[in-house]
Write a protein that holds these residues in place. Structure first.
Motif, PDB file in Angstrom:
ATOM      1  N   GLU A 346      39.865  12.574 -19.233  1.00  0.00           N
ATOM      2  CA  GLU A 346      38.805  11.859 -19.925  1.00  0.00           C
ATOM      3  C   GLU A 346      37.697  12.830 -20.371  1.00  0.00           C
ATOM      4  OE1 GLU A 346      39.086   8.793 -20.621  1.00  0.00           O
ATOM      5  OE2 GLU A 346      40.582   7.993 -19.214  1.00  0.00           O
ATOM      6  N   ASP A 347      36.717  12.238 -21.081  1.00  0.00           N
ATOM      7  CA  ASP A 347      35.483  12.932 -21.488  1.00  0.00           C
ATOM      8  C   ASP A 347      35.762  14.162 -22.334  1.00  0.00           C
ATOM      9  OD1 ASP A 347      34.052  11.003 -20.041  1.00  0.00           O
ATOM     10  OD2 ASP A 347      34.231  12.179 -18.198  1.00  0.00           O
ATOM     11  N   LEU A 348      36.695  14.044 -23.261  1.00  0.00           N
ATOM     12  CA  LEU A 348      36.986  15.147 -24.158  1.00  0.00           C
ATOM     13  C   LEU A 348      36.288  14.914 -25.500  1.00  0.00           C
ATOM     14  CD1 LEU A 348      40.821  15.502 -23.444  1.00  0.00           C
ATOM     15  CD2 LEU A 348      38.913  16.655 -22.314  1.00  0.00           C
ATOM     16  N   GLU A 349      36.332  15.924 -26.316  1.00  0.00           N
ATOM     17  CA  GLU A 349      35.715  15.835 -27.636  1.00  0.00           C
ATOM     18  C   GLU A 349      36.721  15.271 -28.649  1.00  0.00           C
ATOM     19  OE1 GLU A 349      33.916  19.474 -28.832  1.00  0.00           O
ATOM     20  OE2 GLU A 349      33.190  19.931 -26.807  1.00  0.00           O
ATOM     21  N   GLU A 350      36.163  14.585 -29.680  1.00  0.00           N
ATOM     22  CA  GLU A 350      37.021  13.941 -30.668  1.00  0.00           C
ATOM     23  C   GLU A 350      37.757  14.984 -31.512  1.00  0.00           C
ATOM     24  OE1 GLU A 350      33.885  13.417 -30.273  1.00  0.00           O
ATOM     25  OE2 GLU A 350      33.493  11.301 -29.855  1.00  0.00           O
ATOM     26  N   TRP A 351      38.974  14.640 -31.851  1.00  0.00           N
ATOM     27  CA  TRP A 351      39.840  15.439 -32.722  1.00  0.00           C
ATOM     28  C   TRP A 351      39.713  16.919 -32.416  1.00  0.00           C
ATOM     29  CZ3 TRP A 351      44.197  15.331 -34.452  1.00  0.00           C
ATOM     30  CH2 TRP A 351      44.662  16.159 -35.488  1.00  0.00           C
ATOM     31  N   THR A 352      39.957  17.219 -31.152  1.00  0.00           N
ATOM     32  CA  THR A 352      39.879  18.602 -30.670  1.00  0.00           C
ATOM     33  C   THR A 352      41.178  18.929 -29.956  1.00  0.00           C
ATOM     34  OG1 THR A 352      37.481  18.410 -30.411  1.00  0.00           O
ATOM     35  CG2 THR A 352      38.566  20.223 -29.251  1.00  0.00           C
ATOM     36  N   GLU A 353      41.652  20.114 -30.190  1.00  0.00           N
ATOM     37  CA  GLU A 353      42.888  20.549 -29.563  1.00  0.00           C
ATOM     38  C   GLU A 353      42.597  21.180 -28.211  1.00  0.00           C
ATOM     39  OE1 GLU A 353      46.955  22.974 -30.736  1.00  0.00           O
ATOM     40  OE2 GLU A 353      45.102  23.361 -31.832  1.00  0.00           O
ATOM     41  N   TYR A 354      43.438  20.816 -27.224  1.00  0.00           N
ATOM     42  CA  TYR A 354      43.269  21.308 -25.864  1.00  0.00           C
ATOM     43  C   TYR A 354      44.573  21.930 -25.381  1.00  0.00           C
ATOM     44  CZ  TYR A 354      38.791  18.949 -25.355  1.00  0.00           C
ATOM     45  OH  TYR A 354      37.473  18.557 -25.499  1.00  0.00           O
ATOM     46  N   ARG A 355      44.370  22.924 -24.468  1.00  0.00           N
ATOM     47  CA  ARG A 355      45.504  23.518 -23.770  1.00  0.00           C
ATOM     48  C   ARG A 355      45.499  22.978 -22.348  1.00  0.00           C
ATOM     49  NH1 ARG A 355      47.246  28.309 -26.360  1.00  0.00           N
ATOM     50  NH2 ARG A 355      45.841  29.000 -28.016  1.00  0.00           N
ATOM     51  N   VAL A 356      46.687  22.562 -21.858  1.00  0.00           N
ATOM     52  CA  VAL A 356      46.774  21.958 -20.535  1.00  0.00           C
ATOM     53  C   VAL A 356      47.952  22.568 -19.794  1.00  0.00           C
ATOM     54  CG1 VAL A 356      46.989  19.792 -19.232  1.00  0.00           C
ATOM     55  CG2 VAL A 356      45.813  19.794 -21.445  1.00  0.00           C
ATOM     56  N   GLN A 357      47.763  22.844 -18.477  1.00  0.00           N
ATOM     57  CA  GLN A 357      48.829  23.316 -17.598  1.00  0.00           C
ATOM     58  C   GLN A 357      48.773  22.551 -16.295  1.00  0.00           C
ATOM     59  OE1 GLN A 357      47.668  27.629 -17.953  1.00  0.00           O
ATOM     60  NE2 GLN A 357      49.914  27.899 -18.075  1.00  0.00           N
ATOM     61  N   VAL A 358      49.928  22.472 -15.613  1.00  0.00           N
ATOM     62  CA  VAL A 358      50.057  21.771 -14.336  1.00  0.00           C
ATOM     63  C   VAL A 358      50.781  22.683 -13.360  1.00  0.00           C
ATOM     64  CG1 VAL A 358      50.848  19.669 -13.178  1.00  0.00           C
ATOM     65  CG2 VAL A 358      50.243  19.587 -15.605  1.00  0.00           C
ATOM     66  N   GLN A 359      50.360  22.659 -12.075  1.00  0.00           N
ATOM     67  CA  GLN A 359      51.076  23.369 -11.021  1.00  0.00           C
ATOM     68  C   GLN A 359      51.177  22.480  -9.802  1.00  0.00           C
ATOM     69  OE1 GLN A 359      47.342  25.830  -8.971  1.00  0.00           O
ATOM     70  NE2 GLN A 359      49.071  26.969  -9.748  1.00  0.00           N
ATOM     71  N   ALA A 360      52.221  22.719  -9.003  1.00  0.00           N
ATOM     72  CA  ALA A 360      52.392  21.999  -7.743  1.00  0.00           C
ATOM     73  C   ALA A 360      51.872  22.863  -6.603  1.00  0.00           C
ATOM     74  CB  ALA A 360      53.863  21.646  -7.532  1.00  0.00           C
ATOM     75  N   PHE A 361      51.431  22.243  -5.511  1.00  0.00           N
ATOM     76  CA  PHE A 361      50.963  22.995  -4.345  1.00  0.00           C
ATOM     77  C   PHE A 361      51.395  22.256  -3.090  1.00  0.00           C
ATOM     78  CE2 PHE A 361      47.583  20.027  -5.390  1.00  0.00           C
ATOM     79  CZ  PHE A 361      47.263  19.465  -4.156  1.00  0.00           C
ATOM     80  N   ASN A 362      51.440  22.987  -1.992  1.00  0.00           N
ATOM     81  CA  ASN A 362      51.656  22.414  -0.658  1.00  0.00           C
ATOM     82  C   ASN A 362      50.694  23.086   0.309  1.00  0.00           C
ATOM     83  OD1 ASN A 362      52.801  24.906  -0.151  1.00  0.00           O
ATOM     84  ND2 ASN A 362      54.931  24.132  -0.150  1.00  0.00           N
TER      85      ASN A 362
END
Length: 1343
Positions: A346-362
């Motif tokens: 949420e709370d992003l800027e309109e019509w803006t491109e974002y880079r996203v990554q995900v990692q797992a942890f234990n």
């Protein structure tokens, strides 16, 4: 030139020939400093051919592949040989065998084999063998000595891996034993150390150690997997087992392998658990989609449990995201749930491109980051047009339009391309579009423009959502001028013998400023060099030519001039005469062939009328739209040479009429007769429906409301709507694939083709619930309409978000009961409470016919939490499968296992179709197809037919019941000629279903042949030949003949022979096809393409009785019998004559002497005494018996047989013959006979009329006393009698029942020849009682 911001990378592709589906792909980042880009594709096979190709992908998608190049990887040393083995082991020699390496890695050049005594390298012997050798005998060995033997393959790159084994000469190897004493140490997250004691080596070295393991929880029957092997270490006592999974239970066992084979497994080790470690892999299938203008929706595939590498309770995910342009901070978010697979940022800027990554942890640490995914917040259409729009005319029909990009702040989305809008200034026509795909182009060359026309030009950009605002203000630009077209409307209103005046109109396509007109005229028969040329001012519209020759044909040519030169000339002929009659006659009625009808144009054809001695100058075409449109001018300049014209600019699926008029110098003709109305073909719709709203309905469905397009935009019959929907796939710039748009007027563009579609075939719908959507998804919805031709454009996209949780279990205990023929009652229990995931709002019942699921599956939705439903309007006697699913606010749960149920029998549907064949004047063959839905077991059909109008004042209705489900046809024969009959057929199960109706008119039809000549019948012994003459063939040639027949006493004609060739006028057939003993009439019918013709007159009746051979005919048998009878009679007659001649000769020789007479009488007396008692006894015995004999076909009882006492003789007779009667004869008493003389004679005739001649013969000789008393000397049993009824005249039938021997004549013996003596005629009282016995002895002799 490539846009650096859009260029992601290069892709290197390699694949083996004929294995294109197994592609190796490597991504390489381009190096813009060098002109040549270098990339490496690894992981390929050695010395193997590959096709290689390179492509470049940008934001819109993949570019085309380069031309494939065939290359081969380099050669290398080969792998180990296969299956090294020993055989024929002797004290001093053995045979070594092997196979080619599995990995040749090149061209094999040979093999190297060497052997040495164990651990004595100085005894090594080496031999090199050719590449075709796969065995070798080793000789010169020392008995009972252990040798090490090695074999290796070789290529040009050198020797490959060695395969070695030990063997004792003279001692064959054996299978090894299992290792023992397994121990485990150094337990880590991914490896352990395994100690063991080798087992029995089998008198040869161990070539390989195998480690097997059970993974996970150990239980009975768990599968053992090979997880590690160690080669060429025969002396190993421990080994490290790598590549284990962290935090996983293992149990190990081992095997050892020698030259003979593999040992049995060892005993399993203890169960151990490897240590924890950070996750090894990142979450897979990471996707990023737009959720709104300020949010992105991230989704990933949770780690498999075996990839946790630690305590499952400690597993979670970390999300990292930042702006793609590097501005702003990098933010993160932690998801603690290990099974969670999505998160909304949420709370992003309109019509803006974002880079996203995900990692797992234990609990131990974090795993690797996933690949970067990119996404933009929600987009819109550009809010302004491109800047710096300019237009430059390049030719008379083209111009070049240039522009700059839309300002970034106004793009509001990914610009997919541009559209150039242009139209003629001050024109009411709709603007046209020139599509420019892709956002890298900034110019367009408009072609096909009108010459020297001022255009308004605007440019707009479009995104996925639709078209943006066009540039403003419009740019004005005029195309260049060109030579003009021909002047129009040339007429000669005044024609004299020496002068003419012509008028004209300017060209419809001036293509510039008209500077002058040039008129040339000459005699039509002369050459162009003799023409007179006049140049007129551009304002001139008429010209008078003088000094012409009377009654001559002149050719006039008119051309216009612009700055570019003289244009095309218009020509016209004129005759200098004053005899011009009048205006032309109207053309013929225009016609349009069906194949020339298109959706928006037709090809109109006509024949010119009379020109009134003045040439036609042009034609005018008008159109009228039906039903209430007015006549409108379509074209007023159709060439005078034309007899057809393409009328375009028509509306699809619209009815029109057309008319044409001709114009000559005198004036216009009347309009032609109106054409027949015709309807243009359908075309795909021009507009999309207007989506009024898309609102969430449930958590897995949305409710769509729309308004259909205007009727005149559908261009045909509206068949339904199509809804296209998809989840929005905002996967970053790399995820989009640009697809070509063939329609420049399209309002939107597709980024990906991943659409689902619903087809709504009810054109009256204005709303629809789009269900079965996934929860927590944003969907894009578009709509279109379709008709029979195709689909129209899609509406602008509408977006909607769907989501919440659905039940996880299906309803229980589903039961289906067949209530009626069209209804099933379904009951169930709700899902378990723990799986309902909220309040159950209703159920969906899916049901389909068991054999046709794909075609018949339907769903009934209950929006109340009830536990039963009645499925109605089903097909009778049909098995259905029913499955039930519950739903709540989140959506539908899983379906229950399908349950089978069957509806009861019902009335069948109507038969599918009715067909008529073999239609004649009085009969027709009616056939039909079984009902599409039998709805039970068909018991038969009922066919009812009746004339549509009364026949001879009587309307007869005939009902025929056809039992059983076949045959599906009936021959109807009792029809009237030329009458229309109505046939109704319906099928029956336990009751009758609806009927199907069809009419047919008996022949002959119009165009059918006339009657052939009267058939002539020729009857043979076992066949009948029919001859006829041909009649009138009708409107088409005769194709065949048909012969009909009917029994002469029935009167119903039926086809006997059909498909007789048309050339034949006679036909012969066997009587076997007719019923024996029945007389038939025949007639012949000719057939052509119009049907059966009028039948010929009937032939004469012919019996269907085969002729028997003459020797079987009754008359022949009678003749033979008569001939035989006559022969027998003649034979008997001859015998009698001979006998009588001898008798009379003896009597004559004896004379009148008393002695001779006494002797004769004595002899006769002795014979009488010897024979009479026998006759009397026989008659007494027969007198108490009755018998039956046939008389005139009736059986009557015979009276008692008369005894000798019933006979009475006169005194004269007694006196004369008293010496011949014995004394006991006086005891006989006379009994009056009741048989009259005439009665006796009739009875005898009735026995056998054929015996009349015999009786005449006997009567001829009855005067002889010898014959008179001869009945007394017959044998026994030669009489029979018929008893008469009381009160009626008695009829006694006398017949001879004895054999020929019994019927022989009695001849007295005589001592010498005698002359015949004329006897006295005896007198007999009641002669009829005695005469028949006296006469009847002759009958057997004559028969």
């Amino acid at each position: 030139m490539l846009n650096f911001q859009l260029l992601a990378s290069l892709q290197l592709i390699a694949w083996e020939p004929e294995q294109e589906e197994e592609v190796t792909m490597v991504t390489a980042r381009p190096n813009f400093q060098d002109s040549i880009h270098v990339g490496f594709v690894s992981g390929l096979k050695k010395f193997t051919e590959y096709f290689t190709s390179v492509l470049c992908f940008t934001t819109p998608g993949d570019g085309p592949r380069s031309t494939p190049q065939l290359v081969r990887t380099h050669e290398d040393v080969p792998g180990p040989v296969g299956h090294l083995s020993f055989s024929e082991i002797l004290d001093t020699s053995l045979k070594v065998s092997w196979q080619e390496p599995g990995e040749k890695n090149g061209i094999l050049t040979g093999y190297r084999i060497s052997w040495e005594e164990y651990n004595r390298t100085n005894t090594r012997v080496t031999h090199y063998l050719p590449n075709v050798t796969l065995e070798y005998r080793v000789t010169g060995l020392t008995a009972l000595t252990t040798y090490t033997i090695e074999v290796a393959a070789m290529t040009a790159k050198g020797q490959g891996q060695v395969s070695a084994s030990t063997i004792s000469s003279g001692v064959p190897p054996e299978l090894p034993g299992a290792p023992t004493n397994l121990g485990i140490s150094n337990i880590g997250p991914r490896s352990v150390t395994l100690q063991f004691r080798p087992g029995y080596d089998g008198k040869t070295s161990i070539s390989r150690w195998l480690v097997e393991a059970q993974v996970g929880v150990i239980g009975e029957g768990e599968e053992w997997l090979l997880i590690h092997q160690l080669t060429n270490e025969p002396d190993a006592r421990s080994m490290e087992v790598p590549n284990l999974n962290p935090f996983t239970y293992y149990s190990f066992r081992m095997r050892q392998v020698n030259i003979v084979g593999t040992s049995p497994p060892s005993q399993p080790s203890r169960k151990i658990q490897t240590l924890q470690a950070p996750p090894d892999m990142a979450p897979a299938n990471v996707t990023l989609r737009t959720a709104s203008e300020t949010s992105l929706w991230l989704r990933w595939m949770p780690l498999p449990e075996m990839e946790y590498n630690g305590n499952p309770e400690s597993v979670g995910y970390k999300i990292k995201y930042s702006r793609a342009d590097g501005h702003g901070k990098t933010l993160s978010h932690v998801v603690q749930d290990r099974v969670e697979r999505e998160y909304t940022i949420e709370d992003l800027e309109e019509w803006t491109e974002y880079r996203v990554q995900v990692q797992a942890f234990n609990a131990i640490g974090s795993g690797p980051w996933s690949q970067t995914v990119m996404g933009r917040t929600r987009e819109s259409v550009p809010s302004s047009g491109p800047t710096n729009v300019s237009a430059l005319a390049t030719t008379s029909s083209s111009m070049l339009v240039r522009w700059n990009e839309v300002p970034e702040a106004d793009r509001n989305g990914l610009v997919l391309g541009y559209k150039v809008m242009y139209k003629e200034k001050d024109s009411d026509s709709q603007p046209r579009f020139w599509l420019v795909e892709g956002n890298s182009s900034r110019s367009a060359q408009l072609t096909g423009l009108s010459k020297y026309v001022l255009y308004e030009v605007q440019v707009l950009a479009f995104t996925r959502i639709g078209d943006g605002s066009p540039s403003h203000p419009p740019i004005l630009e005029r195309t260049l001028d060109d030579v003009p077209g021909p002047p129009m409307g040339i007429l000669f209103p005044e024609v004299r013998t020496t002068s003419v005046r012509l008028i004209w109109q300017p060209p419809t396509a001036p293509n510039g400023i008209i500077l002058a007109y040039q008129i040339t005229h000459r005699l039509n028969a002369t050459t162009a060099n003799t023409a007179t040329v006049e140049v007129l001012a551009p304002s001139a519209r008429q010209y008078t030519a003088t000094s012409l020759k009377p009654e001559s044909v002149y050719l006039f040519r008119i051309t216009a001039q612009t700055r570019k030169g003289w244009g095309e000339a218009a020509e016209a002929l004129v005759v200098t005469t004053e005899k011009r009659e009048s205006r032309p006659q109207p053309p013929s009625k225009p016609v349009v062939q069906q194949e020339d009808v298109k959706a928006r144009s037709v090809l109109l054809s006509w024949e010119p009328g009379s020109d009134g001695l003045s040439p036609v100058r042009y034609y005018t075409i008008q159109t009228r739209e039906l039903p209430s449109g007015r006549w409108a001018l379509h074209s007023a300049s159709v060439s005078h040479n034309a007899s057809s014209f393409v009328v375009d600019r028509l509306k699809p699926f619209t009815s029109y009429k057309f008319r044409v008029k001709a114009t000559n110098d005198i004036g216009d003709s009347e309009f032609s007769e109106e054409s027949e109305p015709l309807t243009t073909l359908q075309a795909a719709p021009d507009e999309a429906p207007t989506i009024l709203s898309v609102t969430p309905h449930t958590t897995t469905s949305v409710l769509i409301r729309w308004q259909p397009p205007a009727e005149d935009k559908i261009n045909g019959i509206l068949l339904g709507f199509r809804i296209r929907y998809r989840e929005l796939l905002y996967e970053g710039l790399r995820g989009f694939t640009l697809r070509g748009i063939n329609n420049p007027g399209a309002k939107w563009a597709e980024l990906t083709p991943m659409y689902s579609m619903r087809n709504l075939s009810r054109p009256s719908l204005t709303q629809y619930e789009l269900d079965n959507l996934n929860k927590h998804r944003r969907y894009e919805v578009r709509m279109s309409v379709y008709n029979a031709v195709g689909e129209g454009p899609s509406s602008p996209p509408q977006e909607v978000f769907v989501g919440e949780a659905v039940p996880t279990a299906a309803p229980r205990n589903v039961a289906v009961h067949g209530a009626t023929a069209t209804q099933l009652d379904v009951t169930w229990e709700p899902p378990p409470p723990e799986s309902q995931n909220g309040d159950i709002q209703g159920y969906k019942i899916y049901f389909w016919e068991a054999q046709r699921r794909n075609l018949t599956e339907r769903v009934k939705t209950l929006f109340l939490a009830e536990n039963s439903v009645k499925l109605k309007n089903l097909t009778g006697y049909t098995a259905y499968m029913v499955s039930v699913a519950a739903f709540n606010a989140a959506g539908d749960g899983p379906r229950s296992t399908p349950t089978r149920g069957q509806t009861q029998q019902a009335a069948p549907s109507a038969p599918s179709s009715v067909k008529f064949s073999e239609l004649t004047t009085t009969s027709v063959n009616v056939s039909w197809e079984a009902p599409r839905f039998p709805n039970g077991v068909l018991e038969g059909y009922r066919l009812v037919y009746e004339p549509c109008t009364p026949v001879d004042g009587v309307s007869k209705i005939v009902t025929v019941d056809v039992k059983g489900s076949s045959p599906l046809w009936l021959k109807v024969k009792d029809l009237a000629e030329g009458m229309t009959y109505r046939f109704r057929i319906r099928a029956k199960t336990f009751t009758y279903g609806p009927e199907i109706e069809a009419n047919v008119t008996t022949g002959p039809g119009e165009g059918a042949p006339g009657p052939p000549g009267v058939p002539i019948i020729v009857r043979y012994s076992s066949a009948i030949a029919i001859h006829w003459s041909s009649g009138d063939p009708g409107k088409g040639p005769i194709t065949r003949y048909v012969i009909e027949a009917r029994p002469s006493d029935e009167g119903l004609w039926d086809i006997l022979i059909k498909d007789i060739p048309k050339e034949v006028t006679s036909y012969t057939f066997s009587m076997d096809i007719l019923k024996p003993g029945v007389s038939y009439d025949f007639r012949v019918i000719a057939v052509n393409d119009y049907g059966f013709g009028t039948p010929s007159s009937p032939s004469q009746s012919v019996p269907a009785q085969k002729a028997n051979p003459f020797y079987e005919e009754w008359w022949f048998l009678v003749v033979i019998a008569l001939v035989g009878l006559i022969f027998i009679l003649l034979l008997v007659f001859v015998l009698i004559i001979r006998g009588q001649s001898k008798k009379y000769a003896k009597k004559t020789d004896s004379g009148n002497s008393a002695k001779s007479g006494a002797l004769g009488r004595g002899e006769m007396m002795s014979l009488d005494e010897s024979s009479f008692p026998a006759l009397e006894l026989n008659n007494r015995r027969l007198s108490v018996k009755n018998s039956f004999c046939r008389k005139n076909g009736l059986y009557t009882r015979s009276p008692p047989r008369p005894s000798p006492g019933s006979l009475h003789y006169s005194d004269e007779d007694v006196t004369k013959y008293n010496d011949l009667i014995p004394a006991e004869s006086s005891s006989l008493t006379e009994k009056p006979s009741e048989i009259s003389d005439s009665q006796g004679s009739d009875s005898e005739y009735e026995v056998d009329p054929g015996h009349q001649k015999a009786h005449s013969f006997v009567n001829h000789y009855i005067s002889d006393p010898t014959y008179y008393n001869s009945w007394r000397r017959q044998q026994k049993g030669i009489y029979s009698y018929t008893e008469s009824d009381p009160g009626e005249p008695d009829h006694t039938t006398l017949s001879n029942s004895s054999s020929a021997q019994q019927g022989s004549l009695f001849r007295p013996k005589a001592s010498g020849p005698q002359r015949p003596k004329t006897p006295e005629t005896p007198r007999v009282s009641r002669a009829p009682s005695t005469v028949p016995p006296a006469a009847s002895p002759l009958a057997p002799g004559l028969q």
